[in-house]
Design an enzyme around this catalytic site. Structure first.
Site, short mmCIF file in Angstrom:
data_model
loop_
_atom_site.label_atom_id
_atom_site.label_comp_id
_atom_site.label_asym_id
_atom_site.label_seq_id
_atom_site.Cartn_x
_atom_site.Cartn_y
_atom_site.Cartn_z
N ALA A 183 0.82 -1.22 0.00
CA ALA A 183 0.00 0.00 0.00
C ALA A 183 0.85 1.27 0.00
O ALA A 183 0.32 2.36 -0.16
CB ALA A 183 -0.94 0.01 1.20
N GLY A 191 4.15 3.85 -1.25
CA GLY A 191 4.49 4.45 -2.53
C GLY A 191 5.25 3.52 -3.44
O GLY A 191 4.96 3.40 -4.64
N ILE A 192 6.24 2.83 -2.88
CA ILE A 192 6.99 1.86 -3.68
C ILE A 192 6.11 0.66 -4.01
O ILE A 192 6.05 0.20 -5.16
CB ILE A 192 8.25 1.38 -2.93
CG1 ILE A 192 9.25 2.53 -2.74
CG2 ILE A 192 8.92 0.21 -3.67
CD1 ILE A 192 10.37 2.22 -1.78
N ARG A 230 19.63 6.74 5.30
CA ARG A 230 19.01 5.42 5.37
C ARG A 230 19.19 4.77 6.74
O ARG A 230 18.35 4.01 7.19
CB ARG A 230 19.56 4.51 4.26
CG ARG A 230 19.05 4.88 2.86
CD ARG A 230 19.47 3.83 1.85
NE ARG A 230 18.93 4.10 0.51
CZ ARG A 230 19.60 4.69 -0.46
NH1 ARG A 230 20.83 5.13 -0.24
NH2 ARG A 230 19.06 4.85 -1.65
N ASN A 246 12.49 0.10 10.82
CA ASN A 246 12.43 -0.89 9.75
C ASN A 246 13.06 -2.23 10.11
O ASN A 246 12.66 -3.27 9.59
CB ASN A 246 13.05 -0.33 8.47
CG ASN A 246 12.19 0.77 7.86
OD1 ASN A 246 11.07 1.01 8.30
ND2 ASN A 246 12.70 1.45 6.85
N ILE A 252 13.72 -4.64 -0.27
CA ILE A 252 13.77 -3.26 -0.75
C ILE A 252 13.91 -2.31 0.44
O ILE A 252 14.50 -1.24 0.34
CB ILE A 252 12.48 -2.93 -1.53
CG1 ILE A 252 12.32 -3.87 -2.73
CG2 ILE A 252 12.43 -1.47 -1.95
CD1 ILE A 252 10.89 -4.01 -3.22
N THR A 253 13.35 -2.72 1.57
CA THR A 253 13.27 -1.88 2.76
C THR A 253 14.66 -1.44 3.23
O THR A 253 15.54 -2.27 3.46
CB THR A 253 12.57 -2.64 3.90
OG1 THR A 253 11.29 -3.08 3.43
CG2 THR A 253 12.39 -1.76 5.12
N ASN A 254 14.84 -0.14 3.38
CA ASN A 254 16.13 0.41 3.81
C ASN A 254 16.26 0.42 5.33
O ASN A 254 15.26 0.42 6.03
CB ASN A 254 16.27 1.84 3.27
CG ASN A 254 16.77 1.84 1.83
OD1 ASN A 254 17.68 1.10 1.50
ND2 ASN A 254 16.15 2.65 0.98
N HIS A 274 24.20 -0.34 -0.56
CA HIS A 274 23.06 0.42 -1.08
C HIS A 274 22.81 1.69 -0.26
O HIS A 274 21.68 2.08 -0.03
CB HIS A 274 21.82 -0.47 -1.11
CG HIS A 274 20.61 0.17 -1.73
ND1 HIS A 274 20.62 0.70 -3.00
CD2 HIS A 274 19.35 0.36 -1.25
CE1 HIS A 274 19.41 1.19 -3.28
NE2 HIS A 274 18.63 1.00 -2.23
#
Length: 312
Positions: free
Chosen positions: A9, A11-12, A87, A94, A117-119, A177
């Site tokens: 849900a 943005g990404i 990040r 996270n 994907i989660t930073n 990353h």
């Protein structure tokens, strides 16, 4: 082939879900999960797009229904960066989210390939690895940190700078990353020469491109659309490889036996079991060698942070 998006849900997640609904192979199943109550509605919205991809959405605290039978799980759940944050500031929130979701994957779909994907990815991937190890289901061929955004940014910026077609640009990106751990290998771009000044300008622009977006959105978000595209590129490559297509290579952050750190991003040949082979990244320029060596202390500290978080 079933693909689950956790954090669908956000943005990404919504951008990623849209791209997967339109681009997954016919006959695929797409499953969306988020704690937000809107998630089943996102799935209904996407279900009106005429592609042969079945879609379902699930909300609430338990992602089990979304994960049952998943072959690929893409995790974008978590909070996004705001101006002034890097990040690593995201870690406290996270880290717990990834720990919980990795635990659910271990329980419900232990053989799935998991793309994170989660930073901060440098740290969230080691967290997932430790959770999967504790559950006795860790397969290092099936856990990926999705660093594709660094690759597509590098390719875009090189194309703009040199006025060449993106079809002709490939830029391997190694390391990690975030910040200085992102190392684009500009010396390996075929058919292009860079001046020392161009490299000294372009490298930090790629490393700090996320901040460029956060500041441009003026507190209204982070890089969601480009990250959605990057995650879709990686996810679709992985699906094609799992289905038997050969010769698919993507740069990704993996536990690949690197001499530099437990987890390291570099080109990887994907196959039916996830990582088929971690490929050598080739010769580096003097600038790149120095940058690689200088980043390792930070990268290793990021990894240790994740391992210690799970160990408690």
């Amino acid at each position: 082939m079933k693909v689950a998006v956790l954090g669908a849900a956000g943005g990404i997640g919504q951008a990623l879900a849209l791209l997967l609904k339109t681009q997954l192979p016919a006959g695929s199943d797409l499953s969306l999960y988020d704690i937000a109550p809107v998630t089943p509605g996102v799935a209904v919205d996407l279900s009106h797009i005429p592609t042969d991809v079945t879609i379902a959405g699930f909300a609430g605290m338990d992602p089990t229904d979304a994960l049952v039978g998943a072959d690929v799980v893409l995790i974008s759940a978590g909070v996004a960066r705001k101006p002034g944050m890097d990040r690593s500031d995201l870690f406290n929130i996270n880290a717990g989210i990834i720990k919980n979701l990795a635990g659910k994957c271990a329980e419900v779909c232990p053989n799935a390939c998991i793309g994170i994907i989660t930073n901060p990815v440098n740290t969230t991937v080691p967290i997932a690895a430790e959770v999967l190890k504790q559950a006795g289901v860790y397969d290092k061929r099936k856990l990926f940190g999705i660093t594709t955004l660094d690759v597509i940014r590098s390719e875009t910026f090189v194309s703009e700078l040199k006025g060449i077609s993106l079809a002709d640009v490939e830029v391997p990106v190694i390391g990690g990353h975030s910040g200085v751990t992102i190392l684009p290998l500009l010396s390996q771009v075929k058919g292009v020469e860079f001046t020392a000044e161009e490299i000294a300008t372009l490298t930090p622009r790629i490393q700090n491109a996320g901040t460029e977006v956060v500041e441009a959105k003026a507190g209204g978000g982070s890089a969601t659309l480009s990250m959605g595209q990057a995650a879709a590129r990686f996810g679709l490559s992985l699906v094609r490889a799992l289905q038997g297509e050969e010769g698919i290579v993507e740069c990704t952050y993996v536990d690949g036996g690197s001499e530099h750190a437990t987890f390291f991003a570099q080109p990887v040949l994907l196959g039916k079991n996830g990582v088929e082979e971690v490929l050598a990244y080739g010769e580096l320029s003097e600038f790149e060698t120095n940058a690689r060596d200088a980043m390792l202390e930070e990268l290793k500290a990021n990894i240790t942070l994740g391992e210690e978080f799970v160990a408690g």
